[in-house]
Design an enzyme around this catalytic site. Sequence first.
Site, short mmCIF file in Angstrom:
data_model
loop_
_atom_site.label_atom_id
_atom_site.label_comp_id
_atom_site.label_asym_id
_atom_site.label_seq_id
_atom_site.Cartn_x
_atom_site.Cartn_y
_atom_site.Cartn_z
N LYS A 1 0.81 -1.07 -0.02
CA LYS A 1 0.17 0.05 0.23
C LYS A 1 1.03 1.21 -0.07
O LYS A 1 1.30 1.70 0.82
CB LYS A 1 -0.83 -0.15 1.28
N GLU B 1 9.79 2.10 10.62
CA GLU B 1 10.88 3.12 10.58
C GLU B 1 10.07 4.52 10.32
O GLU B 1 9.30 4.70 9.60
CB GLU B 1 11.32 2.95 9.14
N GLU C 1 9.39 17.04 14.37
CA GLU C 1 10.04 16.77 12.86
C GLU C 1 9.33 18.00 12.09
O GLU C 1 8.17 17.84 12.15
CB GLU C 1 9.92 15.19 12.64
P1 NAP Z 1 2.45 8.97 7.36
O1 NAP Z 1 1.35 10.01 7.06
O2 NAP Z 1 2.55 8.02 8.70
O3 NAP Z 1 1.93 7.91 6.15
C1 NAP Z 1 2.86 6.70 5.86
C2 NAP Z 1 1.98 5.67 5.36
O4 NAP Z 1 0.97 5.29 6.32
C3 NAP Z 1 1.09 6.16 4.17
O5 NAP Z 1 0.90 5.13 3.01
C4 NAP Z 1 -0.21 6.41 4.69
O6 NAP Z 1 -1.34 6.33 3.75
C5 NAP Z 1 -0.27 5.22 5.56
N1 NAP Z 1 -1.59 5.56 6.70
C6 NAP Z 1 -1.96 6.67 7.22
N2 NAP Z 1 -2.77 6.27 8.30
C7 NAP Z 1 -2.67 5.04 8.27
C8 NAP Z 1 -3.56 3.98 9.21
N3 NAP Z 1 -4.28 4.54 10.08
N4 NAP Z 1 -3.23 2.67 9.12
C9 NAP Z 1 -2.40 2.16 8.15
N5 NAP Z 1 -1.61 3.11 7.46
C10 NAP Z 1 -1.80 4.13 7.33
O7 NAP Z 1 3.90 9.55 6.70
P2 NAP Z 1 4.07 10.25 5.40
O8 NAP Z 1 3.65 11.65 5.44
O9 NAP Z 1 3.69 9.68 4.34
O10 NAP Z 1 5.79 10.09 5.68
C11 NAP Z 1 6.46 11.15 6.10
C12 NAP Z 1 7.01 10.18 7.50
O11 NAP Z 1 7.72 9.38 7.12
C13 NAP Z 1 8.03 11.32 8.27
O12 NAP Z 1 7.70 11.13 9.26
C14 NAP Z 1 9.52 10.57 7.60
O13 NAP Z 1 10.55 10.90 8.80
C15 NAP Z 1 8.99 9.49 7.97
N6 NAP Z 1 10.13 8.32 6.74
C16 NAP Z 1 10.85 7.63 7.74
C17 NAP Z 1 11.68 6.74 7.03
C18 NAP Z 1 12.64 5.99 7.90
O14 NAP Z 1 13.27 4.91 7.07
N7 NAP Z 1 12.88 6.06 9.19
C19 NAP Z 1 11.81 7.16 5.72
C20 NAP Z 1 11.05 7.93 4.93
C21 NAP Z 1 10.15 8.68 5.59
P3 NAP Z 1 -1.81 7.83 3.22
O15 NAP Z 1 -0.81 8.12 2.29
O16 NAP Z 1 -3.16 7.52 2.35
O17 NAP Z 1 -2.12 8.70 4.32
#
Ligand code: NAP
Length: 480
Positions: free
Chosen positions: A174, A249, A382
């Site tokens: 997903k 992560e 962040e």
């Molecule tokens: P996010 O809002 O947490 O979304 C990540 C994924 O989770 C998306 O596919 C999202 O779908 C999905 N999601 C949202 N709500 C969910 C739920 N209730 N149940 C299951 N899945 C759900 O994060 P983002 O804004 O895409 O990415 C930014 C974050 O990722 C930052 O905090 C960044 O630091 C972190 N990140 C970490 C790493 C690492 O390796 N440590 C690498 C890259 C990014 P939708 O798109 O539909 O909301």
Amino acid sequence: MAIQKHDNLINGQWVAGAKYAPNINPSNLADVIGDYTQADAAQLDGAVKAARAAFPAWSTGNIQARADALDKIGSEILARREELGTLLAREEGKTKPEGIGEATRAGNIFKFFAGECLRLTGEVVPSVRSGVSVEITREPVGVIGLITPWNFPIAIPAWKTAPALAYGNCVILKPADLVPGCAWALADIISRSGIPAGVFNLVMGRGSVIGDPLVTHPGIDAISFTGSQSVGARIAQQCAVNLKKVQLEMGGKNPQVILDDADLAQAVELSVQSAFFSTGQRCTAASRLIVTEGIYPRFIEAMKQRMASLKVGDALAAGIDIGPVSSQAQLEQDLSYVEIGQAEGAVLVAGGQRVTCSTEGFYMVPALLTDTTAGMRINREEVFGPVASIIRVKGYEEALAESNNTPYGLSAGIATTSLKHASHFKRHSQAGMVMVNLPTAGVDYHVPFGGRKGSSYGSREQGRYAQEFFTTVKTSYIGS
Ligand code: NAP
């Protein structure tokens, strides 16, 4: 020209969801990359059933066939890296060279795990009982849900999918709703690789709609998630209740320490790269520049000069250093943190404002805030954009303490010519990845990637360490 529609891949078939959403270029809001379908819970259920049906044959199948399929996927990605990198730049806003670099990494990851298909080993150990031997082997976990963020739209789907398949698991991917284009292109490549129907499934749609059904589905054995801490923590709770294996992560508030003895030009270059390249939208981006007082005034002046030379603009245009922010919501968050920082007493010495370009997009000039202190929100939370703050410290000991003064622990960098300080920092930094005289990004695709504290939960991703998550250990006792 008609806008192309893109469907989910379920059981080897392209299947339309109930509706479609447009994928919009953040460099040019008039540019629609395509329409991408949105799955519902019923469609997700179909994908899980297909993966469960495919698992027995795939998990025990011929490893040469598995290796050949992964190698073929890697080869096609590498052959099309320019095209895929351009698609990435168009949908996410990284510059085209950054996009091509990420596509190359994705191809290399599949090639690496093609080799890993043949390198999985176990152990045979003597038993404490005569006439008995003990074998320790690794087996696939089952059907794995992969949930990925928007900021690395091809590398992260690749670094979860490739090891999952290599070690014999079936997959439901997903991708982030904001950037489904690269994940769809990857699914298209996988669908032509010889991998049997149902082994890999792509289910696009919003996390708020299909997130819970994916994480809690009884047919899913494990979840590998990359994204924000708030969503990750919720997923960990759901997995604990349902006794599923989970790997998270999450975010970072990564420090870049600059010591008095650093090479100034090098320190500035790696700080600019760490903080602002990929528009600062990297989990490994350095957002806290911790600078000792002997170099502090020179460092700020040199940073201002270097930042003045950065070109912000259309991700696909030549000579651009910083592409747009990925979305309206993210842009508003970035700008609001610049204001929050100033309201807390920080001084904005460069950038921090919206900028207009020839096309309408989410453009922002990278921001540098000085006179910040550890307790400020700008140094605790962040931002996930091109916003960095400077913390002034007396010397190395204070710099180390400040670098660890965060709820996160993903990456940490130090710029110094002192072997003593570099060695001490390497040992005492509370981050999962430490960089000496290098930007804070974790670049190599064949070594473990991940953090500590609030940044990561569960075993490491990438390289051979990916085995920990994508396999389960079996101990067999053999009598005579
Ligand atoms: P996010 O809002 O947490 O979304 C990540 C994924 O989770 C998306 O596919 C999202 O779908 C999905 N999601 C949202 N709500 C969910 C739920 N209730 N149940 C299951 N899945 C759900 O994060 P983002 O804004 O895409 O990415 C930014 C974050 O990722 C930052 O905090 C960044 O630091 C972190 N990140 C970490 C790493 C690492 O390796 N440590 C690498 C890259 C990014 P939708 O798109 O539909 O909301």
